[in-house]
Design an enzyme around this catalytic site. Structure first.
Site, mmCIF file in Angstrom:
data_model
loop_
_atom_site.group_PDB
_atom_site.id
_atom_site.type_symbol
_atom_site.label_atom_id
_atom_site.label_comp_id
_atom_site.label_asym_id
_atom_site.label_seq_id
_atom_site.Cartn_x
_atom_site.Cartn_y
_atom_site.Cartn_z
ATOM 1 N N ARG A 1 19.761 -6.433 14.784
ATOM 2 C CA ARG A 1 19.627 -6.756 13.364
ATOM 3 C C ARG A 1 19.512 -8.269 13.214
ATOM 4 O O ARG A 1 20.174 -9.035 13.927
ATOM 5 C CB ARG A 1 20.825 -6.229 12.561
ATOM 6 C CG ARG A 1 20.812 -4.725 12.355
ATOM 7 C CD ARG A 1 19.637 -4.266 11.500
ATOM 8 N NE ARG A 1 19.614 -2.828 11.268
ATOM 9 C CZ ARG A 1 18.964 -1.952 12.021
ATOM 10 N NH1 ARG A 1 18.295 -2.374 13.080
ATOM 11 N NH2 ARG A 1 18.990 -0.671 11.722
ATOM 12 N N GLU B 1 14.436 -10.742 6.029
ATOM 13 C CA GLU B 1 13.432 -9.777 6.478
ATOM 14 C C GLU B 1 12.911 -9.001 5.274
ATOM 15 O O GLU B 1 13.719 -8.432 4.530
ATOM 16 C CB GLU B 1 14.069 -8.815 7.488
ATOM 17 C CG GLU B 1 13.089 -7.991 8.276
ATOM 18 C CD GLU B 1 13.764 -7.186 9.387
ATOM 19 O OE1 GLU B 1 13.659 -5.940 9.340
ATOM 20 O OE2 GLU B 1 14.383 -7.796 10.282
ATOM 21 N N HIS C 1 9.779 -6.038 12.965
ATOM 22 C CA HIS C 1 10.712 -4.905 13.083
ATOM 23 C C HIS C 1 9.955 -3.618 13.437
ATOM 24 O O HIS C 1 10.132 -2.572 12.814
ATOM 25 C CB HIS C 1 11.492 -4.721 11.780
ATOM 26 C CG HIS C 1 12.831 -4.069 11.983
ATOM 27 N ND1 HIS C 1 13.920 -4.329 11.192
ATOM 28 C CD2 HIS C 1 13.263 -3.154 12.897
ATOM 29 C CE1 HIS C 1 14.960 -3.625 11.592
ATOM 30 N NE2 HIS C 1 14.587 -2.899 12.626
#
Length: 319
Positions: free
Chosen positions: A228, A257, A276
């Protein structure tokens, strides 16, 4: 067998639908893409298989069990999100293959300067970028030894790296030279050539890699983050890169993000950024594994058996 309202939010084929439905005969299955799921859909469900927006779960009094299609549990453990007594399971075991192969790919990209040569190719520039390094005899530190970390460690060991890992107390796999606890992290960082972060986003892991820890790393070291984005203090990482304190970084996750177009992290030539995407369903086998985990757990739930990958609400990890 008791009938349930079951909401499924990830894409499935007819064959995969059958593999789920066979374990809950007579139940009502609703297949709806995550972005089209309504709060009404969520509140009508006894079982949800797949992720939904956490805020939609508030007040979902009929919900008995949520099977995530992610390994991470961000947002789902916040107070008041899940009704009391709801079981929560994740998709640990589904992503190790895809993400560990991504990690091997970006390690090779960085140490062999393939990203530099790609930049040069785009400019039609025939230029030797000089010295490179090798995985053979490197020292790898894996921080977080779940499914993803284990698969990456196994592959790096096979390629000749000396692999150490940081995780909670457990048995040491044969492909790990030494297993350490989080309290040992600061003494390990100065020795590592490759530091791979495979951690969930929790309050305990937030900015675990701050300016102080990044500074402990070798100037020749590479930082990988596939867990993360919140695990790394992005501004501290940018400061370190500007000062030449790291050889490079590969980031499939960032904070914030999505990464804004004007963020200074984009400017570094020695950083590989992907949006991601190392997991998700880009590798078909990942979705196959998620369906298998979900189907097994549905069988277990309908037969009142212990669920696989049940999440500990205190730690955020599977029990």
């Amino acid at each position: 067998m008791e009938q349930k309202n079951i909401l499924v939010t990830f894409p499935v084929t007819d064959k995969q639908k059958h593999s789920l439905e066979m374990y809950a005969p007579g139940s009502h299955f609703l297949y709806r893409p995550r972005e089209e799921v309504t709060t009404e859909n969520v509140h009508n469900a006894n079982i949800i298989i797949g992720n939904v927006t956490p805020s939609q779960l508030v007040g979902a009094s009929k919900l008995e069990w949520l099977q995530l299609d992610s390994a991470g549990t961000n947002g789902y453990l916040d107070p008041g999100v899940l009704p009391p007594g709801t079981k929560l399971t994740n998709a640990t075991g589904a992503y190790g293959l895809a993400i560990s192969e991504y990690m091997i790919g970006v390690v090779l990209e960085l140490i062999k300067k393939l990203h530099y040569y790609r930049d040069n190719q785009n400019q039609r520039l025939w230029k030797d970028e000089g010295h490179v390094t090798s995985i053979q005899d490197s020292r790898t530190l894996v921080v977080g030894l779940g499914d993803i970390g284990n698969e990456f460690a196994r592959k790096m060991d096979a390629l000749g790296s000396h692999v150490n890992a940081v995780k909670r107390p457990s048995d040491k796999p044969e492909y790990i030279e030494e297993l350490y606890l989080l309290k040992d992290l600061d003494k390990l960082l100065p020795e590592a050539d490759i530091v791979a972060l495979c951690l969930p986003g929790t309050e305990q892991t937030r900015h675990l890699f701050n300016a102080k820890r990044i500074k402990l790393m070798k100037e020749s070291a590479i930082l990988l983050n596939v867990g993360r984005g919140t695990v790394v203090d992005t501004e501290a990482l940018c400061d370190a890169l500007e000062k030449g304190q790291l050889y490079g970084a590969a980031l499939d996750v960032t904070e914030p993000e999505p990464l804004p177009p004007d963020h200074r992290l984009w400017k570094f030539r020695n950083v590989v950024i992907t949006p991601h995407t190392s997991g998700q369903y880009h590798l078909p086998e990942t979705l196959n594994k998620i369906v298998r985990i979900s189907a097994e757990n549905l069988m277990r739930f309908m037969n009142h058996k212990e669920l696989r990958n049940e999440v500990d609400f205190t730690s955020g990890y599977k029990k």
